[in-house]
Design a protein around this motif. Structure first.
Motif, PDB file in Angstrom:
ATOM      1  N   UNK A 263      39.319  41.431  44.112  1.00  0.00           N
ATOM      2  CA  UNK A 263      38.332  40.704  43.656  1.00  0.00           C
ATOM      3  C   UNK A 263      36.890  41.531  43.833  1.00  0.00           C
ATOM      4  N   UNK A 264      36.078  41.621  42.914  1.00  0.00           N
ATOM      5  CA  UNK A 264      34.602  41.726  42.947  1.00  0.00           C
ATOM      6  C   UNK A 264      33.584  40.592  42.516  1.00  0.00           C
ATOM      7  N   UNK A 265      32.499  40.974  42.984  1.00  0.00           N
ATOM      8  CA  UNK A 265      31.247  39.908  42.440  1.00  0.00           C
ATOM      9  C   UNK A 265      30.832  40.363  41.091  1.00  0.00           C
ATOM     10  N   UNK A 266      31.097  39.738  40.041  1.00  0.00           N
ATOM     11  CA  UNK A 266      30.703  40.200  38.690  1.00  0.00           C
ATOM     12  C   UNK A 266      29.232  39.474  38.196  1.00  0.00           C
ATOM     13  N   UNK A 296      38.888  39.824  39.596  1.00  0.00           N
ATOM     14  CA  UNK A 296      39.938  38.918  39.258  1.00  0.00           C
ATOM     15  C   UNK A 296      40.299  37.893  40.473  1.00  0.00           C
ATOM     16  N   UNK A 297      40.639  36.841  40.253  1.00  0.00           N
ATOM     17  CA  UNK A 297      41.338  35.938  41.325  1.00  0.00           C
ATOM     18  C   UNK A 297      42.543  35.428  40.702  1.00  0.00           C
ATOM     19  N   UNK A 298      43.593  35.983  41.358  1.00  0.00           N
ATOM     20  CA  UNK A 298      44.917  35.480  40.537  1.00  0.00           C
ATOM     21  C   UNK A 298      45.118  33.976  40.852  1.00  0.00           C
ATOM     22  N   UNK A 299      45.931  33.502  39.994  1.00  0.00           N
ATOM     23  CA  UNK A 299      46.213  31.843  40.098  1.00  0.00           C
ATOM     24  C   UNK A 299      46.724  31.760  41.333  1.00  0.00           C
ATOM     25  N   UNK A 300      47.583  32.425  42.082  1.00  0.00           N
ATOM     26  CA  UNK A 300      48.222  32.212  43.193  1.00  0.00           C
ATOM     27  C   UNK A 300      47.331  32.164  44.329  1.00  0.00           C
ATOM     28  N   UNK A 301      46.210  32.731  44.563  1.00  0.00           N
ATOM     29  CA  UNK A 301      45.166  32.667  45.394  1.00  0.00           C
ATOM     30  C   UNK A 301      44.295  31.387  45.006  1.00  0.00           C
ATOM     31  N   UNK A 341      29.684  35.983  51.321  1.00  0.00           N
ATOM     32  CA  UNK A 341      30.355  36.787  50.137  1.00  0.00           C
ATOM     33  C   UNK A 341      31.544  37.511  50.464  1.00  0.00           C
ATOM     34  N   UNK A 342      31.413  38.442  51.720  1.00  0.00           N
ATOM     35  CA  UNK A 342      32.297  39.229  52.206  1.00  0.00           C
ATOM     36  C   UNK A 342      33.289  38.356  52.584  1.00  0.00           C
ATOM     37  N   UNK A 343      33.242  37.348  53.350  1.00  0.00           N
ATOM     38  CA  UNK A 343      34.362  36.411  53.973  1.00  0.00           C
ATOM     39  C   UNK A 343      35.138  35.879  52.726  1.00  0.00           C
ATOM     40  N   UNK A 344      34.469  35.507  51.898  1.00  0.00           N
ATOM     41  CA  UNK A 344      35.111  34.872  50.691  1.00  0.00           C
ATOM     42  C   UNK A 344      35.941  35.863  49.986  1.00  0.00           C
ATOM     43  N   UNK A 345      35.520  37.336  49.627  1.00  0.00           N
ATOM     44  CA  UNK A 345      36.271  38.161  49.038  1.00  0.00           C
ATOM     45  C   UNK A 345      37.787  38.505  49.969  1.00  0.00           C
ATOM     46  N   UNK A 346      37.156  38.565  51.326  1.00  0.00           N
ATOM     47  CA  UNK A 346      38.597  38.930  52.284  1.00  0.00           C
ATOM     48  C   UNK A 346      39.298  37.925  52.156  1.00  0.00           C
ATOM     49  N   UNK A 347      39.011  36.528  52.223  1.00  0.00           N
ATOM     50  CA  UNK A 347      40.070  35.259  51.912  1.00  0.00           C
ATOM     51  C   UNK A 347      41.107  35.808  50.667  1.00  0.00           C
ATOM     52  N   UNK A 348      40.204  35.744  49.577  1.00  0.00           N
ATOM     53  CA  UNK A 348      40.935  35.851  48.243  1.00  0.00           C
ATOM     54  C   UNK A 348      41.770  36.942  48.420  1.00  0.00           C
ATOM     55  N   UNK A 349      41.467  38.219  48.909  1.00  0.00           N
ATOM     56  CA  UNK A 349      42.348  39.400  49.264  1.00  0.00           C
ATOM     57  C   UNK A 349      43.509  38.779  49.916  1.00  0.00           C
ATOM     58  N   UNK A 350      43.398  38.288  51.246  1.00  0.00           N
ATOM     59  CA  UNK A 350      44.572  37.737  51.968  1.00  0.00           C
ATOM     60  C   UNK A 350      45.441  37.004  51.250  1.00  0.00           C
TER      61      UNK A 350
END
Length: 419
Positions: A263-266, A296-301, A341-350
């Motif tokens: 995921x990235x901030x677009x 991208x944020x996959x539907x499963x996340x 924002x970094x915390x949110x990106x990390x959570x989406x990645x996890x």
């Protein structure tokens, strides 16, 4: 959900010492931002006597005059809060629920049930296992794990027990049934330590009508496959703080999904997001916060739940809730920071990586069930074999916390606390 052998031992016996979840008793000592907690503390201790109690929110367990000892490892004052006028104790990071990292004021005077026995064993080696409440019509894991102190809370209202891997600081005295590692080592014909057993539990644990069951294999290849999956699961749950191994694609730094799903901030996120501004577009795989976009944020996340509640939705709600006017909770972080924002990106990645791993764990569960049915896995090497080997039943002393004498803990009003 694949069935588990009725003979499979229970986590209750494999990791016998458990602790009930924390009960904070009021919401203001916990927040997503430590500066916000310092502001709340300052407002509390500078308030006139007639308004301090209303800000504090007394309960039967805690009031402004309740005598209480220090939390282990934190040299906070032990004078009554009614007389407190000093600075805020330094906030610490904890795990709230299954996936949210929050900050907490580590002061026993503001927490109804802090579970001091857990604070005594928090260190750089510890891993906490948290049992999850089984819910109908969900595919949530039976267990979650944390390197941070977990509060064990669940939106489902029935929090599970917390089981530390070690009963003593420094990775000493594993919280395992005596003789379990030796028994496992003999069965799989390779040396198995406490962290190997925990990795196996992370891969093999299944809900059952008797509780959380953990079938064991006899086949060394199945054991190695299970602990490899379990180590990856533990690495993800602890955000790389435990079980890192760059050679096995488990780096200790930031967790990164494969390039196409990272995921990235677009579009820039708003400086002060408001409740209700979070939404998801499954077609574009985009998470919107106001006019800001992450993809991208996959539907499963997006669909991931904990205690029946959407993980990302609950995370966002805790960071945008406004709080009752005039309360300490109304003091919120002033802006959405780069760290947020970094915390949110990390959570989406996890969540993305955990979903990918979940498919592998389902396949492994099928292998384990097939091996059990064929007589080469759990059948005959479960609870019956553990009882025959003298591993079970577990001595009652192993269900109680160990004596930890390394901490100097001050009792109420400066008295010495005996452990």
């Amino acid at each position: 959900m694949l069935p588990v052998s009725d003979d499979a031992p229970l986590l209750h016996d494999l990791m016998p010492w458990s602790v009930r979840p924390l009960r904070i008793g009021r919401s203001w000592p916990m927040a997503p931002d430590p500066a916000c907690l310092r502001d709340r503390w300052t407002l509390l201790v500078q308030a006139p006597d007639e308004t301090r109690a209303a800000l504090f929110h007394p309960t039967r367990a805690r009031g402004l005059h309740t005598p209480v000892a220090q939390l282990p490892g934190h040299r906070t004052p032990t004078t009554a809060l009614a007389r407190e006028d000093g600075p805020c104790p330094e906030p610490v990071r904890i795990q709230h629920g299954a996936h949210d990292h929050q900050w907490l004021i580590p002061d026993h005077r503001v927490i109804d049930a802090a579970r001091p026995e857990l604070w005594r064993v928090v260190d750089g080696r510890q891993v906490f296992t948290v049992e999850q409440t089984p819910l109908p019509d969900t595919d949530e894991p039976a267990l979650t794990f944390s390197a941070l102190l977990p509060d064990g809370r669940s939106p489902a209202g029935r929090p599970g027990l917390i089981r530390p891997l070690y009963r003593q600081p420094g990775g000493q005295d594993p919280n395992l049934a005596p003789g379990l590692t030796e028994w496992v080592s003999a069965r799989v014909r390779t040396e198995a330590g406490a962290e190997d057993v925990l990795a196996w539990i992370a891969a093999a644990a299944r809900p059952s009508h008797r509780g959380c069951a953990v079938p064991f294999p006899r086949d060394p290849a199945l054991w190695q496959e299970g602990i490899a999956l379990g180590r990856r699961s533990l690495w993800l749950h602890t955000r790389g703080a435990r079980f890192s191994d760059p050679a096995q694609d488990r780096p200790a730094d930031r967790l990164r999904p494969p390039g196409g799903s990272r995921p990235y901030v677009r579009a820039p996120l708003p400086a002060s997001p408001r409740p209700g501004e979070l939404r998801y577009d499954p077609q574009e795989q985009t998470l919107w916060i106001g006019a800001g976009q992450i993809s991208p944020v996959v539907p499963a996340a997006w669909e991931a739940t904990a205690g029946g509640v959407g993980v990302l939705e609950a995370w966002y709600a805790r960071r945008t809730a406004e709080g009752e006017p005039g309360s300490l909770e109304a003091l919120r972080p002033p802006a959405w920071t780069r760290a947020t924002t970094s915390e949110l990106l990390e959570l989406i990645s996890v969540l993305t990586l955990l979903d990918a791993l979940r498919g592998e764990l389902r396949s492994f569960a099928g292998e384990l069930a097939a091996a059990s049915d064929g007589g080469t896995g759990a059948a005959g090497v479960g609870a019956v074999a553990l009882r025959a080997a003298g591993v079970l039943p577990v001595p009652s002393a192993r269900r109680r916390p160990a004596s930890v004498l390394a901490h100097h803990e001050e009792g109420p009003d400066g008295q010495f606390a005996l452990l």
